[in-house]
Enzyme design. Structure first.
Site, PDB file in Angstrom:
ATOM      1  CB  CYS A  86      -0.887  -0.022   1.244  1.00  0.00           C
ATOM      2  SG  CYS A  86      -1.997   1.381   1.346  1.00  0.00           S
ATOM      3  CG  HIS A 128      -5.486  -2.589  -1.388  1.00  0.00           C
ATOM      4  ND1 HIS A 128      -4.541  -3.177  -0.574  1.00  0.00           N
ATOM      5  CD2 HIS A 128      -5.232  -1.248  -1.345  1.00  0.00           C
ATOM      6  CE1 HIS A 128      -3.765  -2.222  -0.057  1.00  0.00           C
ATOM      7  NE2 HIS A 128      -4.154  -1.050  -0.523  1.00  0.00           N
ATOM      8  CD  GLU A 129      -6.476   1.212  -4.184  1.00  0.00           C
ATOM      9  OE1 GLU A 129      -6.649   2.222  -3.472  1.00  0.00           O
ATOM     10  OE2 GLU A 129      -5.377   0.625  -4.253  1.00  0.00           O
ATOM     11  CG  HIS A 132      -7.319   2.697   0.855  1.00  0.00           C
ATOM     12  ND1 HIS A 132      -6.611   2.937   2.004  1.00  0.00           N
ATOM     13  CD2 HIS A 132      -6.458   2.067   0.014  1.00  0.00           C
ATOM     14  CE1 HIS A 132      -5.363   2.465   1.862  1.00  0.00           C
ATOM     15  NE2 HIS A 132      -5.244   1.930   0.661  1.00  0.00           N
TER      16      HIS A 132
HETATM   17 ZN   LIG Z   1      -3.639   0.976  -0.136  1.00  0.00          ZN
END
Ligand SMILES: [Zn+2]
Length: 174
Positions: A86, A128-129, A132
């Site tokens: 990341c 993953h995004e 966020h």
């Molecule tokens: Zn990330």
């Protein structure tokens, strides 16, 4: 901000076009395959993906998309392991288990609505995004034991004791 659930936006969000352009630039400079607005100081439901660095995989390599106001509709299939990193947690990579297939509702940069199924590596990058914009980091998804082993490294990053070749802001400044 990285631990906060991000808010939806409308077309009227100030300087959105420039923000998206800046995010692409930052992502390419940092050699990432995705970046989310909370990573660049905006707590809004926006992230971008460009799988170009995965040049051994045609499908991933050609996948480029702006995701606005995403909502996860469904996640299914076997969990599989992928070594994630990341831009906000430099120098740390860990195997993370996630489901293989997702269905996502989102709007593109023109606020056109989409509902799509993604699988494999493309799904992985999106997951993953998406985390966020939900205030979740990949280090929240590893075992308590692995996290304990990383504790000092993570603390050092939060204090800014890390070398990166892109600009970072740190939560704990000395
Ligand atoms: Zn990330």
């Amino acid at each position: 901000m990285l631990k906060t659930k991000a808010q939806p936006i409308t077309k009227d969000y100030p300087h959105l076009k420039e923000l998206i352009e800046n995010m692409f630039e930052t992502m390419y400079k940092a050699k990432g395959v995705g970046i989310a607005a909370p990573q660049v100081g905006h707590s809004i439901r926006l992230f971008i993906v460009d799988g170009a660095p995965f040049d051994e995989n045609e499908e991933v390599k050609n996948f480029k998309q702006v995701f606005i106001n995403s909502q996860m509709v469904n996640e299914e299939g076997d969990k599989w392991k992928f070594n994630e990193g990341c831009l906000s947690i430099p120098g740390i990579r860990e195997d993370v288990m996630r489901k293989r297939e997702i269905e996502l509702e989102f709007e593109d940069e023109n606020f056109q609505k989409h509902r799509k199924v993604f699988t494999g590596t493309v799904a992985r990058i999106i997951q993953h995004e998406y985390d966020h914009i939900e205030g979740v980091l990949f280090t929240d998804r590893i075992s308590a034991m692995r996290r304990r082993l990383l504790k000092n490294s993570l603390l050092n990053i939060s204090k800014g004791e890390v070398e990166v070749d892109y600009k970072m802001r740190f939560p704990v400044m000395k």
